[in-house]
Every structure is written in structure tokens, then in C-alpha cells.
Design a protein around this motif. Structure first.
Motif, PDB file in Angstrom:
ATOM      1  N   GLY A 203      43.839  35.329  55.887  1.00 51.31           N
ATOM      2  CA  GLY A 203      45.249  35.518  56.236  1.00 51.31           C
ATOM      3  C   GLY A 203      46.064  34.261  56.006  1.00 51.31           C
ATOM      4  O   GLY A 203      47.212  34.316  55.533  1.00 51.31           O
ATOM      5  N   ALA A 204      45.488  33.087  56.350  1.00 53.43           N
ATOM      6  CA  ALA A 204      46.213  31.828  56.149  1.00 53.43           C
ATOM      7  C   ALA A 204      46.465  31.577  54.665  1.00 53.43           C
ATOM      8  O   ALA A 204      47.531  31.091  54.262  1.00 53.43           O
ATOM      9  CB  ALA A 204      45.425  30.671  56.768  1.00 53.43           C
ATOM     10  N   ALA A 208      50.051  31.316  52.971  1.00 53.67           N
ATOM     11  CA  ALA A 208      50.467  30.182  52.144  1.00 53.67           C
ATOM     12  C   ALA A 208      51.011  30.661  50.808  1.00 53.67           C
ATOM     13  O   ALA A 208      52.040  30.171  50.311  1.00 53.67           O
ATOM     14  CB  ALA A 208      49.287  29.229  51.934  1.00 53.67           C
ATOM     15  N   SER A 209      50.317  31.673  50.203  1.00 54.90           N
ATOM     16  CA  SER A 209      50.787  32.209  48.923  1.00 54.90           C
ATOM     17  C   SER A 209      52.152  32.879  49.083  1.00 54.90           C
ATOM     18  O   SER A 209      53.071  32.678  48.271  1.00 54.90           O
ATOM     19  CB  SER A 209      49.752  33.195  48.374  1.00 54.90           C
ATOM     20  N   GLY A 210      52.306  33.701  50.153  1.00 54.97           N
ATOM     21  CA  GLY A 210      53.594  34.359  50.382  1.00 54.97           C
ATOM     22  C   GLY A 210      54.698  33.356  50.673  1.00 54.97           C
ATOM     23  O   GLY A 210      55.851  33.527  50.230  1.00 54.97           O
ATOM     24  N   ALA A 211      54.348  32.294  51.435  1.00 52.95           N
ATOM     25  CA  ALA A 211      55.358  31.274  51.728  1.00 52.95           C
ATOM     26  C   ALA A 211      55.805  30.568  50.451  1.00 52.95           C
ATOM     27  O   ALA A 211      56.989  30.234  50.288  1.00 52.95           O
ATOM     28  CB  ALA A 211      54.797  30.267  52.735  1.00 52.95           C
ATOM     29  N   ARG A 212      54.839  30.325  49.549  1.00 52.31           N
ATOM     30  CA  ARG A 212      55.227  29.702  48.265  1.00 52.31           C
ATOM     31  C   ARG A 212      56.136  30.643  47.476  1.00 52.31           C
ATOM     32  O   ARG A 212      57.118  30.215  46.857  1.00 52.31           O
ATOM     33  CB  ARG A 212      53.970  29.352  47.463  1.00 52.31           C
ATOM     34  N   THR A 213      55.797  31.942  47.460  1.00 57.34           N
ATOM     35  CA  THR A 213      56.658  32.916  46.769  1.00 57.34           C
ATOM     36  C   THR A 213      58.042  32.958  47.411  1.00 57.34           C
ATOM     37  O   THR A 213      59.083  33.007  46.717  1.00 57.34           O
ATOM     38  CB  THR A 213      56.009  34.304  46.825  1.00 57.34           C
ATOM     39  N   LEU A 310      60.351  41.148  51.948  1.00 61.28           N
ATOM     40  CA  LEU A 310      59.806  41.565  53.239  1.00 61.28           C
ATOM     41  C   LEU A 310      58.470  42.274  53.071  1.00 61.28           C
ATOM     42  O   LEU A 310      57.545  42.103  53.886  1.00 61.28           O
ATOM     43  CB  LEU A 310      60.819  42.479  53.949  1.00 61.28           C
ATOM     44  N   SER A 311      58.369  43.073  52.009  1.00 59.79           N
ATOM     45  CA  SER A 311      57.088  43.758  51.750  1.00 59.79           C
ATOM     46  C   SER A 311      55.986  42.746  51.481  1.00 59.79           C
ATOM     47  O   SER A 311      54.847  42.884  51.942  1.00 59.79           O
ATOM     48  CB  SER A 311      57.232  44.710  50.558  1.00 59.79           C
ATOM     49  N   ALA A 312      56.324  41.699  50.696  1.00 57.06           N
ATOM     50  CA  ALA A 312      55.312  40.662  50.397  1.00 57.06           C
ATOM     51  C   ALA A 312      54.894  39.933  51.657  1.00 57.06           C
ATOM     52  O   ALA A 312      53.708  39.656  51.870  1.00 57.06           O
ATOM     53  CB  ALA A 312      55.874  39.668  49.358  1.00 57.06           C
ATOM     54  N   LEU A 313      55.878  39.623  52.529  1.00 53.62           N
ATOM     55  CA  LEU A 313      55.527  38.913  53.778  1.00 53.62           C
ATOM     56  C   LEU A 313      54.666  39.791  54.671  1.00 53.62           C
ATOM     57  O   LEU A 313      53.726  39.323  55.318  1.00 53.62           O
ATOM     58  CB  LEU A 313      56.799  38.501  54.524  1.00 53.62           C
ATOM     59  N   LEU A 424      56.474  25.943  55.701  1.00 52.07           N
ATOM     60  CA  LEU A 424      55.547  27.002  56.088  1.00 52.07           C
ATOM     61  C   LEU A 424      54.366  27.069  55.143  1.00 52.07           C
ATOM     62  O   LEU A 424      53.207  27.216  55.556  1.00 52.07           O
ATOM     63  CB  LEU A 424      56.292  28.336  56.120  1.00 52.07           C
ATOM     64  N   SER A 425      54.606  26.950  53.850  1.00 51.81           N
ATOM     65  CA  SER A 425      53.531  26.982  52.860  1.00 51.81           C
ATOM     66  C   SER A 425      52.571  25.819  53.059  1.00 51.81           C
ATOM     67  O   SER A 425      51.351  25.974  53.008  1.00 51.81           O
ATOM     68  CB  SER A 425      54.121  26.956  51.447  1.00 51.81           C
ATOM     69  N   SER A 426      53.157  24.616  53.300  1.00 52.64           N
ATOM     70  CA  SER A 426      52.304  23.443  53.521  1.00 52.64           C
ATOM     71  C   SER A 426      51.462  23.614  54.779  1.00 52.64           C
ATOM     72  O   SER A 426      50.261  23.319  54.796  1.00 52.64           O
ATOM     73  CB  SER A 426      53.178  22.188  53.633  1.00 52.64           C
ATOM     74  N   GLY A 427      52.118  24.109  55.866  1.00 48.35           N
ATOM     75  CA  GLY A 427      51.371  24.333  57.111  1.00 48.35           C
ATOM     76  C   GLY A 427      50.302  25.386  56.942  1.00 48.35           C
ATOM     77  O   GLY A 427      49.179  25.247  57.462  1.00 48.35           O
ATOM     78  N   ALA A 428      50.629  26.464  56.213  1.00 50.38           N
ATOM     79  CA  ALA A 428      49.639  27.515  55.985  1.00 50.38           C
ATOM     80  C   ALA A 428      48.472  26.999  55.159  1.00 50.38           C
ATOM     81  O   ALA A 428      47.309  27.356  55.386  1.00 50.38           O
ATOM     82  CB  ALA A 428      50.294  28.711  55.288  1.00 50.38           C
TER      83      ALA A 428
END
Length: 687
Positions: A203-204, A208-213, A310-313, A424-428
Motif C-alpha cells: 500500500g505504501a 508513493a506512486s499515486g502521490a507522484r502521479t 480520485l479513482s487513482a488515489l 506525500l510521495s517522499s513520505g510514502a
């Protein structure tokens, strides 16, 4: 006269009267009485132990274990001794036991002290104390009772130690089972932890991938908002110019209207100005159209990107609460976009009207130029249209200013959202890295717990009981004897039967003459004389051996594995012993008989009839290998117990050597006895 006739003559002399015959019968029975009675008395002394009175005292006060269990070992041991029947046990008080041992009522006493159970349980408290069993003996009663009592104490000690060891081992193994169960639970928990960590790690990584997107999309949104802000600024500048131009147009038309007189000349200039205004209006209208189109496209893109975003998140595992926060931020952005779109659409409509007004001005100017009569009316209309253009341009400028403010806010919000998405991406990513370590740690923990679980035994109740019994009594004794005497008396039989034959041979020469006087007085050969003197007592020795075998085998009921061979061997032993004592008596007379008695004592202590000969002192060990009784005992043991008969011929050979040597000595004695000396006529010692 041959040896047989000499022997027959000596036997006739020994049976010449009733008293002589009774004496001969007594001589025959002496070995039987000696060996038979002794073996009868000692046939099975251990079997009589239940008749030996012994006291057992339990002063044990008992103790209470940490588990609350009451421990009373002393009473149990006392009850077991009484129930065993090994002795005539009497459970009495301490004082009564001491009095009984002192006056001989009890052979010995076993006393279990007051702290016996507490001392046994002290190991569980990590303050171990050795439990003591007291043995009270009195050698004045019988010396062997001390030895017997010590053997009883050893058995009791071994039994108690085995019981305590079994109890301790059972508790230890039960602890192992409990540890194993806890390790099983810990291993299962570590597996669940590892599985949860793997899911969290997945999940993390998705987060991270979704946050980058999301960050990429917000960067694109911020870039578009900045471009929109620039375009709106340009449109606002054009609207300001339009407003200024429309104001100038209205002012000019007002002047034109007041100066109708100069209308023809000014109409031409007005047509030129109207064409310029029309061109400017078209330019402004094109800017308004572009702005409206860009605003519409931006709104459509934001709507499309919002749904997919939203769907991706949601696919990345964000919770509903997290999605609600993102949607609230996007709602703010939508509000800015809607406000800007409304302003742009309003400005676009104003620009359209302005463009139409400018065209009308141009048409009017051209009409004015061609139709001066209608000029005044046209100028009035143009003045009115210019004022409308000015008012519309003013409204457009105001709306574009508001749109510019909204687009700037949109760009700033999108930039902040992109920065937050990057964070968020960095934290994830950091979370995923930490969860990777957690997964590895959980995997190692699970492997270690599984290894520990497999290493800790988990015996069943039956296995735990069997293992505790084995630990408590780890060594068993399996006795296997190549040959067995069967009883204490049978173990002593070879020794006492051989000794009885020696005693029987010895007493014969208290009555039998070693050498025949008639044979010595003739020219009889010395060998015949010696053999004749030996043969008569040898025949009596055969009767002694027969009676001894019969009484021992039948009367005392001692098993003889090879009765015929044992009888023949005993006959040969008796004949050898008779020959030895015959040689001593024939050669040395009374001194020889005394030496026969001494030789019996020497053989008694050196032949190894009871304890192994290796336990003898050094000088007696040397004598052991020389005396004839050693070989008589060794051969008779093998014939009685059913052992390998291979060494028997060697024993027979040694005894045969003694037999031949003794007859040779007797022959020499017979030759020397033909000469009469004063000492022979009147000996100094006579037996």
C-alpha cells in the motif's frame, strides 16, 4: 605281592571288627558332613532376610511446595519398606528403634529425619540441601547387619533419587511443552505481523506512486493556471485599451455631433477611425474568444482529471477521510475555475457586443460618408454605441481583473498542492522503505521463532511420563551370565566340596598306615609298595566323593550341570589329595601329617574359593597358582555351573602332575623305609 593285594589287605585290617567298620564309615562320611552341612546352612541366606527384624522410623514433618502441593516422602518410603517384605520391618518410634538396636531386638534401624521432604524439595527453591537417611547398626548383634543395612540404604536412596528425578524431569518437560505452545503462538503472531507488513508495504508503494502521479498532475495544473493568468492579464490590458478607446470615441462623437458643420471633412476621418476601431474590436474579440475557449478547455480538463485522479488515489489505498480532504481542495480549485470561467464568458460576450458595435460604427461611418443626411442620426447612434462599448470594456476589464485574481490563486493553490503531493510521495517512499525493513525483520523474527519452536520439544503426556522415568532412572541393568551358580550355597559349593575332600583324605591317614610293614619287610618293589599304600585310602576317597555328590546334589538340592563328569572329577581330585597326604605321611610321618594340616590352611586362604583371587595379598596370589585345590575348585565350578569345559583338561593335567609327583615321593619313601633307624623304632612325635 601286587598293589591290589596290598590295598585289599589294608582294607581287611580296617574292617576287621565292628568298631573298625564304624570308624571306616565315619571316615567316609566326614567330607559329606563337613561339606553338606555347611552348604545346607548357607544354601540361601538371602532368602531368610524377611525373617530378620528391622526397624523403620519416619520423623519426616513434610513440606509444602510452591504450587501448594503437600510433600510427605518419609512416610511413603517407610510404607514402601514395610510393604516390600525384604526384612521383618517394624514401623516404630525413634526411641523404640534405638532401644531395639541396642538390645538386639532389631538388627538395624532406618531413620528418616524430620527435614527429609524439605531437603528433597530444596532444589526447587535454588537452595539445594542433601536429604539424609540415618542407618543405626550395632555390630554386637552381627557384623554383617551393617553391610546388609548399607545395601538397603543404597536401594532406598536410589529409589528416592529416581522418584525425585522423575518428578523434576516431568515438571521440566511440562515447562518445555508450555514454552513450545507459547512459541507456536508467537510464531503465528509473527507470521500475521509479516503478512500485515507486506500488505502495508504494498500500500505504501502504491501510495508513493499515486502521490507522484498527483504531483505531476498538479504541476501541470499549476503550469496551465500560470498560462491562464498571463492570457487573462493580456486580455485585461486589451480591455483597458478598449475602454480608453471607447471613451475617446464617445468624446469624439460628442464633438462630432456638435460640429456637424464640418461633417463631410470629418466623415472621412471618422470612417478611417471607425475602421481602426473595427480592427481593434476584432482583435479584442479574438482575445475574448481565445480566453473563453481556454477557460472552457481548462474547466473540462480539470473535471476529467479530477475523476481519474480520485479513482487513482482510491486505487492506491487512500481512505475515505483522505479522499475527502483531497476533494475539498479540488472543490476550492473548481470554485476558482468556475469563477474565472464565468468572468471570461461575460467578458467574451461584452467583447462580442463591442465588436458588433465597432462594426456598426464602421458601417455608420461608411454610411455617414455616403449618406450625410443620415449622419446626425448615425453620429447619435455611434455616440450611444461608443458609450456602450466603453461601459462593456469597463465591465470586461473588471471581470478580467477578478479572473486574473482567481487564476493567480489557482496557480498558487496548485503549486502548494503539488508541493504537498511531492512531500506525500517522499513520505510514502520513506514509509515503504521502513516497511521493507519491517517485513525483513518480521520474516527473520518468524524464522527464528519457528526454529526455536522446532528446537523446543513438545512431548505428549505418555512421552513425558516415559522420558521422566528414563531421566529419573537412566541406566538399567540387564544381567546376562554365561553360567550361573543359582544360589549363595551353590557359589560356595566347589570350594567347600574340595576342602571337604582334603579333610576326608587327611583324617584317613589318622587310621590308615601309609606303607605296608609286610611289604617293606620283603623284597617287594618300592613302587608297588607305594601304590599299594595309596590305593586303599584312594578307594575310600571314591566313596567319600560319591557320598558328597549325592548329598549336595540331592539333599541340599544344589544343581550340578554335569553330574557324571563332576563325580568323576571329584574322584580324581580325592585320589590326588589322598596321594599328596599319603606322600607326606609316608615320607615324613607325623611331621608330614602336620604339614598336611598346614597345607590345608594355606589352600583355604589362597585357593580363591570365595572372593576373586586377585583380591588376595601379593604373596598369597603367588601361592594361588601353585596349590592343587585351586585347580580342583576351578574345574569343579565349570562342571557344576555349565560353563565352557575347555579349561577343565588343564586343571586335570595339573592335578595329574601332583598325583604322579606324590606317588613318586611315596616310592622314594618306601625305598628309604626299608632301612630301620632309631627314630623309626621310637619316634619323637607320633600322631
Amino acid at each position: 605281592m601286587n598293589p591290589v593285594r596290598l590295598a585289599v589287605a589294608e582294607l581287611r585290617r580296617l574292617t576287621s571288627s565292628r568298631l573298625a567298620r564304624l570308624a571306616l564309615a565315619a571316615l567316609v562320611l566326614i567330607p559329606t558332613l563337613y561339606g553338606g552341612l555347611y552348604l545346607y546352612a548357607n544354601h540361601d541366606p538371602y532368602g531368610g532376610f524377611p525373617q530378620v527384624p528391622a526397624a523403620v522410623v519416619s520423623d519426616d514433618a513434610g513440606t509444602t511446595l510452591s504450587t501448594g502441593e503437600k510433600l510427605q516422602v518419609g512416610g511413603q518410603v517407610a510404607d514402601q519398606l514395610v510393604d516390600s517384605g525384604s526384612f521383618d520391618w517394624h514401623r516404630v518410634s525413634h526411641d523404640e528403634a534405638m532401644r531395639g538396636v541396642d538390645d538386639g531386638s532389631y538388627a538395624f534401624a532406618v531413620i528418616l529425619p524430620r527435614t527429609f521432604s524439605a531437603d528433597l524439595a530444596s532444589t526447587a527453591e535454588f537452595t539445594p540441601r542433601q536429604a539424609t537417611i540415618v542407618l543405626e547398626t550395632n555390630d554386637a548383634n552381627n557384623y554383617m547387619t551393617s553391610t546388609i543395612g548399607n545395601q538397603v540404604i543404597k536401594q532406598v536412596t536410589a529409589s528416592v533419587a529416581s522418584q525425585v528425578s522423575r518428578t523434576a524431569a516431568s515438571k521440566l518437560l511440562l515447562g518445555f511443552s508450555e514454552v513450545h505452545d507459547q512459541l507456536v503462538k508467537a510464531a503465528d503472531g509473527s507470521e500475521q505481523l509479516r503478512a500485515g507488513a507486506v500488505k502495508a508495504d504494498d500500500g505504501a508503494k502504491k501510495l508513493a506512486s499515486g502521490a507522484r502521479t498527483l504531483a505531476t498532475g498538479l504541476d501541470d495544473l499549476a503550469s496551465g493556471a500560470r498560462r491562464l493568468d498571463t492570457g487573462i492579464g493580456q486580455a485585461a490590458s486589451g480591455a483597458d485599451s478598449l475602454e480608453a478607446g471607447a471613451g475617446q470615441l464617445a468624446s469624439g462623437l460628442a464633438t462630432l455631433q456638435s460640429r456637424t458643420a464640418n461633417l463631410p471633412a470629418q466623415t472621412a476621418r471618422l470612417a478611417d477611425g471607425a475602421e481602426q476601431v473595427a480592427a481593434g474590436n476584432r482583435t479584442i474579440a479574438s482575445y475574448g474568444t481565445k480566453a473563453a475557449t481556454a477557460s472552457t478547455q481548462l474547466k473540462s480538463r480539470i473535471a476529467a482529471d479530477r475523476s481519474s485522479f480520485l479513482s487513482a488515489l482510491r486505487a492506491q489505498g487512500l481512505t475515505d477521510a483522505q479522499l475527502a480532504v483531497v476533494e475539498s481542495r479540488l472543490d476550492v480549485v473548481d470554485g476558482y475555475v468556475d469563477s474565472a470561467d464565468a468572468t471570461i464568458q461575460s467578458a467574451s460576450g461584452s467583447l462580442t457586443r463591442l465588436s458588433k458595435g465597432a462594426d456598426q460604427v464602421a458601417t455608420g461611418a461608411r454610411t455617414l460618408a455616403s449618406a450625410t443626411p443620415a449622419l446626425t442620426s448615425g453620429i447619435a447612434q455611434a455616440h450611444s454605441g461608443a458609450e456602450q462599448v466603453r461601459d462593456g470594456a469597463s465591465s470586461l476589464a473588471t471581470g478580467l481583473d477578478q479572473l486574473k485574481t482567481g487564476s493567480a490563486a489557482l496557480a498558487s493553490g496548485a503549486t502548494k498542492a503539488a508541493t504537498g503531493a511531492d512531500t506525500l510521495s517522499s513520505g510514502a517512499t520513506s514509509l515503504a522503505s521502513g516497511l521493507d525493513s519491517l517485513v525483513k525483520g518480521a520474516t527473520d523474527l518468524h524464522a527464528g521463532l519457528v526454529k526455536g519452536r522446532d528446537a523446543v520439544p513438545d512431548p505428549s503426556d505418555a512421552q513425558r511420563k516415559a522420558m521422566a522415568q528414563t531421566i529419573g532412572n537412566p541406566v538399567g541393568v540387564s544381567s546376562d551370565s554365561l553360567s550361573s551358580a543359582g544360589s549363595y550355597g551353590a557359589g560356595l559349593a566347589p570350594f567347600f566340596m574340595s576342602l571337604a575332600l582334603w579333610i576326608g583324605a587327611y583324617v584317613l591317614f589318622l587310621f590308615v598306615r601309609p606303607l605296608s610293614t609286610r611289604a617293606l619287610a620283603t623284597s617287594q618293589r618300592s613302587l608297588r609298595t607305594a601304590v599299594g599304600g595309596w590305593l586303599a585310602p584312594a578307594l575310600v576317597g571314591v566313596l567319600q566323593a560319591a557320598a558328597l555328590v549325592l548329598v549336595v546334589g540331592r539333599g541340599v538340592d544344589i544343581r550340578i550341570a554335569h553330574p557324571v563328569l563332576a563325580f568323576l572329577f571329584l574322584v580324581f581330585v580325592s585320589m590326588t589329595f589322598v596321594a599328596i597326604l599319603h606322600a607326606l605321611a609316608a615320607r615324613l610321618g607325623a611331621v608330614g601329617k602336620f604339614l598336611g594340616l598346614v597345607l590345608m590352611v594355606v589352600q583355604l586362604v589362597s585357593a580363591g574359593g570365595t572372593f576373586p583371587w586377585q583380591t588376595l595379598p601379593g604373596p598369597l596370589q603367588a601361592i594361588h597358582h601353585v596349590v592343587p585345590m585351586t585347580y580342583a575348585i576351578d574345574g569343579l565350578r565349570r562342571l557344576m555351573y555349565g560353563a565352557d569345559l575347555g579349561p577343565v583338561p588343564a586343571s586335570v593335567a595339573v592335578l595329574a602332575a601332583y598325583l604322579v609327583g606324590a606317588l613318586a615321593v611315596s616310592t622314594v619313601a618306601a625305598r628309604r623305609s626299608r632301612m630301620w633307624t632309631p627314630s623309626r623304632i621310637k619316634p619323637e612325635l607320633s600322631l
